[in-house]
Design an enzyme around this catalytic site. Structure first.
Site, short mmCIF file in Angstrom:
data_model
loop_
_atom_site.label_atom_id
_atom_site.label_comp_id
_atom_site.label_asym_id
_atom_site.label_seq_id
_atom_site.Cartn_x
_atom_site.Cartn_y
_atom_site.Cartn_z
N LEU A 14 -6.12 -27.68 57.57
CA LEU A 14 -4.83 -27.58 56.55
C LEU A 14 -5.08 -26.46 55.49
CD1 LEU A 14 -3.64 -31.23 56.41
CD2 LEU A 14 -3.08 -29.70 58.17
N CYS A 15 -4.03 -25.62 55.41
CA CYS A 15 -4.35 -24.70 54.16
C CYS A 15 -5.68 -23.95 54.36
CB CYS A 15 -4.17 -25.35 52.80
SG CYS A 15 -4.00 -24.35 51.37
N THR A 16 -6.55 -24.00 53.32
CA THR A 16 -7.71 -23.16 53.35
C THR A 16 -8.73 -23.81 54.10
OG1 THR A 16 -8.31 -24.17 51.31
CG2 THR A 16 -7.44 -21.90 51.21
N GLY A 17 -8.74 -24.96 54.67
CA GLY A 17 -9.50 -25.64 55.61
C GLY A 17 -9.82 -24.67 56.69
N THR A 67 -3.55 -19.26 57.51
CA THR A 67 -4.09 -20.27 56.42
C THR A 67 -2.99 -19.74 55.18
OG1 THR A 67 -5.58 -20.68 54.76
CG2 THR A 67 -5.82 -18.58 55.32
#
Length: 328
Positions: free
Chosen positions: A101-104, A121
């Protein structure tokens, strides 16, 4: 029951942490049985924003999960912790579906899982992701990317879109829609949508189309035209198009087609109706028309979609490879 492991370390973003807990760890929506079993896995007590979190298990537990979710983390200028990278890589090698999720996505990329694959991202960090990991095809213009056993999302609200996409894959659109209503979020936004639009989105019940959109949804089996919609909304076709662009980001016909295709997906998943019957129920007229638009929009013919969805939703007793799904 499908197990979902949330991988955490210091610096994880608390919004994504809470989102995962709300979707996969709260009470299941009606009819969803069995539901997910969520565990939080980390190296010890970790800090997420202003909060401290005590994980249930160590990172080694990721390799025993069906789905591993890596939330966004704040300091992307630093390399992800080596123990997290190793644990995520080991989980994928063990057959887990791995989700960022996102910057994961920086964690998945550092683990080499995204090499040669398309990923996304948060739009503000797509350039850095591409520069640091040139073997990853970074798409800055989508909400999420589904590569089967590897999925990545853009930031914040797009993370919710991807979580609901997972629920839809595992339990079907009816359960996903029920959950979305409980969370008061849109039930389905296709991953290929743009991450943001330049026009503001009005409150759900405070825009010129608030009465029209539900009216259309209830009449998808009818051959509606732009003129029909304009007449119901009591405005000219030109004004209707202008309001549609402002509210939905697309044209009346494109929006209507998306609703028809979405309804067709639900019927393919939840009924044994023929393609002809589904074409009539969705206002597409003929099976040929439905097949043409469905294939162009979804990427596969309706019959293939039905077989694929049911294979995912109802795995056999030997199912357990790198693309595992929980039973519906």
């Amino acid at each position: 029951m499908s197990t979902v492991a949330l991988a955490v370390t210091d610096g994880m973003l608390h919004f994504e942490l809470a989102l995962v807990c709300e979707v996969f760890g709260a009470n299941p929506p009606g009819g969803a049985d069995p539901w997910y079993r969520l565990s939080v896995c980390g190296p010890g007590a970790v800090r997420a924003g202003r909060f401290w979190l005590e994980p249930d298990h160590g990172l080694d537990r990721l390799a025993r999960a069906d789905t591993v979710i890596v939330p966004g983390w704040a300091d992307i200028g630093q390399d992800p912790p080596a123990e997290l990278i190793d644990a995520v890589r080991a989980a994928h090698e063990a057959g887990a579906r791995v989700v960022s999720l996102c910057t994961g996505a920086f964690v998945l990329a550092a683990a080499g899982l995204l090499d040669g694959k398309r990923a996304t991202t948060h739009w503000a960090h797509t350039r850095e992701l591409a520069e640091r990991h040139p073997r990853v095809t970074v798409d800055p213009d989508v909400l999420y990317v589904d590569n089967g056993s590897l999925l990545t999302s853009a930031g914040k609200a797009a993370a919710m879109d991807l979580c609901l996409h997972l629920v839809r894959l595992d339990h079907g659109s009816s359960i996903a829609n029920t959950l979305a209503r409980r969370l008061v979020v849109p039930p389905h936004r296709d991953g290929g949508q743009a991450q943001f639009i330049t026009t503001p989105v009005p409150a759900p019940d405070n825009h010129p189309l608030a009465g029209l959109l539900p009216w259309v949804i209830q009449r998808l089996d009818r051959p509606l035209t732009v003129e029909d919609l304009a007449r119901q909304a009591r405005m000219s076709s030109r004004n209707l198009s202008r309001h549609f662009r402002s509210v939905t980001g697309t044209t009346p016909l494109q929006w209507l087609l998306a609703q028809r295709i979405g309804h067709a997906q639900e019927l393919l998943e939840s009924t044994d109706d023929t393609v002809d019957a589904i074409a009539a129920a969705t206002g597409m007229g003929t099976a040929t028309t439905l097949r043409r638009h469905f294939h162009r929009t979804v990427g596969v013919p309706p019959d293939t979609y039905r077989r694929t969805f049911r294979a995912r939703a109802r795995p056999g007793p030997d199912d357990g490879g790198p693309h595992r799904r929980c039973p519906a």
